[in-house]
Design an enzyme around this catalytic site. Structure first.
Site, PDB file in Angstrom:
ATOM      1  N   HIS A 137      -6.973  28.475  36.900  1.00 17.83           N
ATOM      2  CA  HIS A 137      -6.912  29.492  35.979  1.00 17.83           C
ATOM      3  C   HIS A 137      -8.608  29.965  35.530  1.00 17.83           C
ATOM      4  O   HIS A 137      -9.099  29.751  34.325  1.00 17.83           O
ATOM      5  CB  HIS A 137      -6.278  29.254  34.554  1.00 17.83           C
ATOM      6  CG  HIS A 137      -4.812  29.389  34.384  1.00 17.83           C
ATOM      7  ND1 HIS A 137      -4.396  30.557  34.540  1.00 17.83           N
ATOM      8  CD2 HIS A 137      -3.699  28.693  34.440  1.00 17.83           C
ATOM      9  CE1 HIS A 137      -3.120  30.663  34.442  1.00 17.83           C
ATOM     10  NE2 HIS A 137      -2.576  29.298  34.626  1.00 17.83           N
ATOM     11  N   ASP A 142      -4.355  31.217  31.439  1.00 14.22           N
ATOM     12  CA  ASP A 142      -3.793  30.330  30.538  1.00 14.22           C
ATOM     13  C   ASP A 142      -3.950  30.385  28.838  1.00 14.22           C
ATOM     14  O   ASP A 142      -2.932  30.109  28.108  1.00 14.22           O
ATOM     15  CB  ASP A 142      -4.413  28.972  30.936  1.00 14.22           C
ATOM     16  CG  ASP A 142      -5.826  28.910  31.010  1.00 14.22           C
ATOM     17  OD1 ASP A 142      -6.500  29.882  30.951  1.00 14.22           O
ATOM     18  OD2 ASP A 142      -6.462  27.781  30.732  1.00 14.22           O
ATOM     19  N   HIS A 289     -16.556  45.688  60.180  1.00 14.08           N
ATOM     20  CA  HIS A 289     -16.243  45.041  61.431  1.00 14.08           C
ATOM     21  C   HIS A 289     -16.442  45.991  62.543  1.00 14.08           C
ATOM     22  O   HIS A 289     -15.961  46.900  62.575  1.00 14.08           O
ATOM     23  CB  HIS A 289     -14.733  44.671  61.186  1.00 14.08           C
ATOM     24  CG  HIS A 289     -14.501  43.651  60.110  1.00 14.08           C
ATOM     25  ND1 HIS A 289     -14.516  42.410  60.310  1.00 14.08           N
ATOM     26  CD2 HIS A 289     -13.902  43.930  59.051  1.00 14.08           C
ATOM     27  CE1 HIS A 289     -14.518  41.833  59.028  1.00 14.08           C
ATOM     28  NE2 HIS A 289     -13.935  42.661  58.351  1.00 14.08           N
ATOM     29  N   TYR A 345      -5.710  49.627  40.240  1.00 13.15           N
ATOM     30  CA  TYR A 345      -5.676  49.708  39.036  1.00 13.15           C
ATOM     31  C   TYR A 345      -6.000  50.948  38.437  1.00 13.15           C
ATOM     32  O   TYR A 345      -6.970  51.611  38.974  1.00 13.15           O
ATOM     33  CB  TYR A 345      -6.723  48.869  38.342  1.00 13.15           C
ATOM     34  CG  TYR A 345      -6.328  47.291  38.537  1.00 13.15           C
ATOM     35  CD1 TYR A 345      -5.755  46.660  38.094  1.00 13.15           C
ATOM     36  CD2 TYR A 345      -7.127  46.812  39.564  1.00 13.15           C
ATOM     37  CE1 TYR A 345      -5.421  45.170  38.348  1.00 13.15           C
ATOM     38  CE2 TYR A 345      -6.768  45.201  40.100  1.00 13.15           C
ATOM     39  CZ  TYR A 345      -6.055  44.617  39.138  1.00 13.15           C
ATOM     40  OH  TYR A 345      -5.842  43.326  39.699  1.00 13.15           O
ATOM     41  N   GLU A 421     -12.443  26.633  23.325  1.00 13.02           N
ATOM     42  CA  GLU A 421     -11.117  26.756  22.696  1.00 13.02           C
ATOM     43  C   GLU A 421     -11.275  27.278  21.346  1.00 13.02           C
ATOM     44  O   GLU A 421     -10.008  27.756  20.749  1.00 13.02           O
ATOM     45  CB  GLU A 421     -10.280  25.538  22.826  1.00 13.02           C
ATOM     46  CG  GLU A 421      -9.747  25.139  24.314  1.00 13.02           C
ATOM     47  CD  GLU A 421      -9.201  23.822  24.679  1.00 13.02           C
ATOM     48  OE1 GLU A 421      -9.316  23.030  23.615  1.00 13.02           O
ATOM     49  OE2 GLU A 421      -8.504  23.875  25.385  1.00 13.02           O
TER      50      GLU A 421
END
Ligand code: ZN
Ligand code: ZN
Length: 447
Positions: A137, A142, A289, A345, A421
């Site tokens: 994560h 998470d 490439h 997006y 946290e």
């Protein structure tokens, strides 16, 4: 006064009357939300650590989805599972009529090998486009799941007094499907969820979401009205020449030199052609490439890159200019260039009216912690942008780097990405207060 102005005047009068007809959020409700946030913090961190230890790649979030669905069911919600493969949608019906708010969390992790030495470190592997890879994560999803589970529990606890509905949207594959197959029309998670009706019934009037970011002090709330995160599209250019000996270039058409010229030419799109005083933009090449041997000029060179923009008009314009610049420069040497652009997006843009309306709420939630309503735009991208097509939306950044470590903290997606946290409770408070205040219809009370 012209007719347009007269209409605008009537319209704002209607809004003003509508607003005064509703009651403000009672101060006791916001205070109760904060008490509940504190009470649930330890449980939320247990959820977060468990998710962290068991990360799952995009479209494989089976374990995470089950934990979330069980939690929402236990809270008495109507729950849909398996939406867009692993997505979960829970609907909380308040005890009184009112508008609908949707809250979103993403569930997927990344093919990154964790290198932090945490007691709940991930040792997981997954399958990424056919290959077995380590999973982490590394973007903090998470924390998003744990924050939204906690928010759901708090709001479910005040269900009786909630004037309206809340849709909890847990989506897969924000970073893209791990089982992606080009050409199948497979989309990223948010788009797939919308296509499968996740926001159809009830249809939200406002959508809120957040993302944890390192480099911002723990607990910081940061947002801005208008464009916040870039659109991100990939493109590939195939330059076709004619193979020849490296010693006899005049006997063929050299796609290597043509590609070099095109790549330089593409840089003039941003520097010379787009009005960058309006919004910034980026054209990058990430891979080239071509050829197999030092003295053979090959038939073909393929290069690929990414395009970023903050304005949908500039984005479309950039797509055309990449194709035109490539084709014209190739033509000058007798080569051909074919361009393919894949939209991934859209621009993540915060609805100005909704952002202004919710500003007092966010300032109150921030309290003594740092906040800004004018955060620098991010050239990163988010598929939260897909949800903005359904209803006005507001996306926030939440700081999770310890004070003093903002400048040195590893970025999201790094194997050293670390979450302090202590910042997560601000995320819970922000989503809870935004929801409660929006449902009550007017600005939050003064503390
Ligand atoms: Zn990410
Ligand atoms: Zn992310």
């Amino acid at each position: 006064m012209n007719i347009k102005l007269a209409r605008a005047g009537l319209f704002s009068l209607a809004i003003a009357l509508g607003a005064t007809a509703q009651a403000a959020t009672p101060a006791a409700t916001t205070a109760a939300a904060d008490t509940a946030a504190q009470a649930i913090e330890a449980k939320m961190l247990t959820w977060r650590r468990d998710f962290h230890q068991h990360p799952e790649l995009g479209n494989a979030e089976v374990r995470s989805a089950k934990i979330i669905a069980d939690h929402l069911k236990k809270l008495g919600m109507k729950v849909r599972t398996g939406v867009a493969k692993t997505g979960v949608v829970g609907v909380l019906e308040g005890g009184r009529p009112g508008p609908t708010v949707a809250l979103r969390a993403d569930m997927d992790a990344l093919p990154v090998k964790e290198n932090l030495g945490l007691p709940f470190e991930s040792k997981a592997t997954g399958t990424y486009r056919g290959q077995t890879v380590p999973v982490m994560h590394a973007c903090g999803h998470d924390t998003h799941m744990a924050i939204l589970m906690a928010t759901a529990e708090i709001l479910a606890g005040m269900k009786k007094d909630l004037p309206g509905k809340v849709v909890f949207l847990f989506q897969p594959a924000e970073e893209g499907p791990s089982d992606f197959e080009a050409g199948t029309g497979q989309t990223w998670g948010a788009k797939a969820m919308v296509e499968q009706g996740a926001l159809a019934d009830p249809k939200p009037d406002a959508i809120f979401g957040l993302h944890v970011f390192s480099g911002m002090e723990t607990g910081t709330l940061a947002w801005r009205a208008g464009p916040l995160m870039a659109s991100a599209d990939s493109y590939s250019v195939t330059v076709t020449g004619r193979q020849t000996h490296g010693a006899l270039p005049w006997r063929g058409v050299d796609p290597v030199v043509a590609s070099a010229q095109i790549i330089n030419g593409l840089q003039t799109i941003v520097s010379r052609q787009l009005d960058i005083s309006k919004e910034p933009a980026i054209v990058s090449v990430g891979q080239i490439h071509g050829g197999v041997r030092y003295n053979i000029i090959p038939d073909e060179v393929v290069f690929e890159g990414t395009l970023r923009a903050f304005d949908e008009g500039m984005r479309e314009d950039m797509h055309k200019r990449v194709a035109q610049t490539s084709a014209s420069i190739a033509e000058a040497s007798g080569a051909k260039a074919e361009t393919k652009v894949t939209k991934i997006y859209d621009v993540t843009s915060n609805d100005p009216a909704l952002t202004a309306k919710m500003r007092p709420t966010l300032v109150r939630v921030a309290g003594a912690k740092p906040w800004t309503d004018n955060v620098q735009k991010s050239t990163g991208a988010e598929d939260f942008s897909e949800l903005s097509r359904v209803a006005p939306s507001l996306f926030l950044f939440l700081g999770i780097s310890k004070p003093g470590e903002e400048k040195t903290a590893a970025a999201n997606h790094s194997p050293f990405f670390y979450v302090d946290e202590a910042g997560l409770i601000q995320g819970v408070r922000a989503l809870t207060h935004l929801t409660v205040d929006y449902l009550h219809g007017v600005d939050a009370p003064k503390p």
